[in-house]
Design a protein around this motif. Structure first.
Motif, PDB file in Angstrom:
ATOM      1  N   UNK A 325       0.826  -1.210   0.000  1.00  0.00           N
ATOM      2  CA  UNK A 325       0.000   0.000   0.000  1.00  0.00           C
ATOM      3  C   UNK A 325       0.859   1.258   0.000  1.00  0.00           C
ATOM      4  N   UNK A 326       2.058   1.162   0.537  1.00  0.00           N
ATOM      5  CA  UNK A 326       2.997   2.274   0.386  1.00  0.00           C
ATOM      6  C   UNK A 326       3.343   2.449  -1.085  1.00  0.00           C
ATOM      7  N   UNK A 327       3.537   1.324  -1.783  1.00  0.00           N
ATOM      8  CA  UNK A 327       3.848   1.398  -3.202  1.00  0.00           C
ATOM      9  C   UNK A 327       2.675   1.936  -4.000  1.00  0.00           C
ATOM     10  N   UNK A 328       1.454   1.547  -3.608  1.00  0.00           N
ATOM     11  CA  UNK A 328       0.267   2.050  -4.313  1.00  0.00           C
ATOM     12  C   UNK A 328       0.148   3.567  -4.147  1.00  0.00           C
ATOM     13  N   UNK A 329       0.435   4.072  -2.951  1.00  0.00           N
ATOM     14  CA  UNK A 329       0.424   5.516  -2.735  1.00  0.00           C
ATOM     15  C   UNK A 329       1.513   6.186  -3.568  1.00  0.00           C
ATOM     16  N   UNK A 330       2.684   5.576  -3.569  1.00  0.00           N
ATOM     17  CA  UNK A 330       3.811   6.146  -4.315  1.00  0.00           C
ATOM     18  C   UNK A 330       3.498   6.221  -5.808  1.00  0.00           C
ATOM     19  N   UNK A 333       1.090   9.062  -6.445  1.00  0.00           N
ATOM     20  CA  UNK A 333       1.765  10.350  -6.333  1.00  0.00           C
ATOM     21  C   UNK A 333       2.651  10.618  -7.553  1.00  0.00           C
ATOM     22  N   UNK A 334       3.316   9.600  -8.054  1.00  0.00           N
ATOM     23  CA  UNK A 334       4.145   9.782  -9.249  1.00  0.00           C
ATOM     24  C   UNK A 334       3.284  10.211 -10.437  1.00  0.00           C
ATOM     25  N   UNK A 338       4.315  13.944  -9.508  1.00  0.00           N
ATOM     26  CA  UNK A 338       5.686  13.796  -9.997  1.00  0.00           C
ATOM     27  C   UNK A 338       6.714  14.230  -8.970  1.00  0.00           C
ATOM     28  N   UNK A 339       7.602  15.141  -9.373  1.00  0.00           N
ATOM     29  CA  UNK A 339       8.701  15.557  -8.502  1.00  0.00           C
ATOM     30  C   UNK A 339       8.409  16.793  -7.668  1.00  0.00           C
ATOM     31  N   UNK A 340       7.178  17.299  -7.727  1.00  0.00           N
ATOM     32  CA  UNK A 340       6.858  18.423  -6.842  1.00  0.00           C
ATOM     33  C   UNK A 340       6.093  17.903  -5.614  1.00  0.00           C
ATOM     34  N   UNK A 341       6.205  18.628  -4.522  1.00  0.00           N
ATOM     35  CA  UNK A 341       5.569  18.202  -3.287  1.00  0.00           C
ATOM     36  C   UNK A 341       4.037  18.272  -3.399  1.00  0.00           C
TER      37      UNK A 341
END
Length: 542
Positions: A325-330, A333-334, A338-341
């Motif tokens: 689920x951490x990977x699913x969130x990641x 977000x990608x 992308x690379x902005x907060x």
């Protein structure tokens, strides 16, 4: 052995009180019945000795599994029911809120510790309604939206320190929560968490949790003990001493803001907006005394400082235990930022992130046993009779494990909020899942007043943490992964995981640099802090 006369008198008074309450217990009217009751209740004391002194929600859940979603039990003649269904809790505590919104009177916590000023513990009275009016003004949806810049600011400070010193994660989550509420409550910043007022108010929170926990003081069950002379009742001296400490603190915090406003000489707009200033500028419209207002503001700090931090610590635990689920969130977000907060504007486009934090609150509710309500008149529900004065426990632990609403409830599964095949799925995913009116925040007119602020925090912090950080299991000296226990939680009113080990690092050098750059900008532009005054980890290093 000869007992002192005072001891014999006290024991006799206790015995008479218990017998009187037992004799005067109510029988159900014709055509109704009492809810099912666990076996082995004893005369007079009832089920008192069957209920554990902490994590009582496990016992209540076991009773529910055996007897159904409404269970009755008695403690020294006092009627209690446990509700383990979200529908029943809403039917009673929300739809019949005018009669189910009072509180069981906790003599020690309400009378002696709080001086009958703390809104959390007040009965359903004019004083409570006046305080609630102020709370609503300060925390309603439109007001909560205005606090988002401060939440963003504090979250950057939290991320900066979490990356530099992940071992003290509890400190950083606690400082975020208390720093945010201190900032919007009193217009003051918490830089390290070691500030005198910050430490004192956190001590007040811990004291309340200890004293208000079920079974902490016999006088809460045998209320006639309050009539004992003070030399025979040491709880009275303890409660009054602690009340003086917290009342002095709440008064000081409010009066400091008043003094700053007066010193501004008509230029109050240069001061930071805050809950305290809102009350000071509109005193007449709320009808509260200074002490009542001081306790309302202090209560909002109590409600917000511990619960958000506890939820975030449980979130970290789930990220360690369920890396998929951490990977699913990641991945989400990608695709989205992308690379902005991540920012608040991104929240509608992050349903996976929202589903994860909602599932955290379901799987490991902060207030697992709920805060009891009290019925103020006789009532009948589905043929069950509830007498006036019944204490109603909406057991969040069991409600969140109702298999009809949450299939396979012990499994941590955010998909239950995202997949149309689950009963909890709602559309559109740009809005749902959300935390509005979620049972984790309570029910009816006693729902957590800071829910809107908490929802904003919990929709921003998890995405930012996962965007910036990679969280994995820590490895021991032998190279083997260390798996934290599924449930090793603190005792008390609110609970959180006891300290556990994990590994945290920045996802990339670029994102770490972005956090450091954002932190420098925050420190330079924030009127309540400055880089010169900020010391990383002061609370941990000393």
């Amino acid at each position: 052995m000869e007992f002192p006369r005072s001891f014999i008198c006290t024991a006799f008074i206790i015995f008479l009180g218990i017998v009187a309450r037992w004799i005067h217990s109510r029988k159900p009217p014709s055509g109704t019945r009492l809810p099912p009751c666990p076996k082995n209740g004893l005369p007079i004391v009832g089920h008192t000795f069957q209920i554990p002194p902490f994590h009582s929600w496990f016992k209540f859940k076991a009773w529910t599994d055996e007897l159904g979603p409404i269970v009755r039990f008695r403690i020294f003649g006092r009627e209690n029911i446990v509700i383990s269904s979200e529908k029943i809790a809403n039917d009673l505590l929300r739809e019949r809120g005018s009669i189910y919104s009072s509180r069981e009177h906790l003599t020690m916590a309400a009378d002696y510790l709080s001086g009958n000023l703390r809104p959390l513990l007040l009965d359903y009275s004019d004083r409570w309604r006046r305080g609630r009016k102020l709370m609503h003004r300060l925390t309603m949806t439109s007001a909560a939206a205005s606090y988002q810049p401060m939440q963003s600011l504090e979250s950057i400070r939290m991320l900066y320190d979490l990356l530099r010193d992940p071992d003290h994660y509890e400190v950083w989550f606690s400082r975020y929560a208390s720093g945010l509420i201190f900032r919007i409550g009193y217009g003051k910043a918490i830089r390290t968490g070691e500030e005198v007022h910050a430490q004192r108010i956190l001590q007040v929170v811990h004291t309340l949790e200890r004293i208000a926990s079920p079974g902490s003081y016999l006088v809460d069950s045998l209320t006639f003990l309050k009539y004992l002379p003070e030399w025979m009742a040491p709880f009275k001296r303890e409660g009054r001493r602690l009340h003086d400490i917290e009342l002095n603190l709440f008064r000081t915090l409010l009066r400091d803001v008043q003094a700053e406003t007066e010193q501004a000489n008509g230029e109050a707009q240069t001061l930071a907006p805050s809950f305290a200033r809102t009350w000071l500028e509109s005193k007449a419209s709320f009808g509260l005394t200074e002490d009542e207002a001081a306790y309302v503001l202090g209560t909002l700090f109590e409600a917000g400082s511990g619960t958000t931090a506890a939820a975030m610590i449980s979130f970290i635990l789930t990220m360690v235990l369920f890396p998929q689920w951490q990977q699913a969130m990641c991945d989400e977000l990608e695709r989205t930022v992308g690379d902005r907060m991540p920012e608040f504007e991104d929240v509608p486009n992050l349903p996976v992130c929202r589903s994860v934090i909602k599932e955290v609150l379901r799987w490991r509710p902060v207030t697992a046993g709920g805060v009891p309500h009290q019925l103020i008149v006789d009532d009948v529900y589905n043929g069950y009779f509830f007498p006036k004065g019944t204490t109603v426990h909406a057991n969040q632990w069991a409600i969140h494990r109702d298999p009809a609403l949450y299939p396979d409830p012990e499994t941590f599964n955010p998909n239950r909020w995202l997949d149309p095949s689950y009963p909890t799925y709602r559309e559109p995913l740009s809005k749902y899942p959300c935390l509005q009116n979620f049972s984790a925040f309570g029910f009816g007119r006693r729902i957590c007043p800071g829910m809107n602020i908490a929802e904003n925090s919990l929709h921003l912090l998890p995405p930012r943490v996962i965007w910036a950080c990679r969280i994995t299991k820590k490895r021991g000296p032998d190279g083997e992964e260390i798996t934290p226990p599924l449930y090793d939680y603190t005792t008390g009113f609110n609970t959180q995981p006891r300290p556990f080990q994990f590994h945290l690092e920045a996802r990339s050098k670029e994102r770490k640099a972005a956090i450091e750059d954002a932190f420098r900008k925050v420190q330079a532009s924030d009127p309540l802090t400055s880089t010169a005054n900020y010391k990383l980890g002061q609370s941990c290093r000393q």
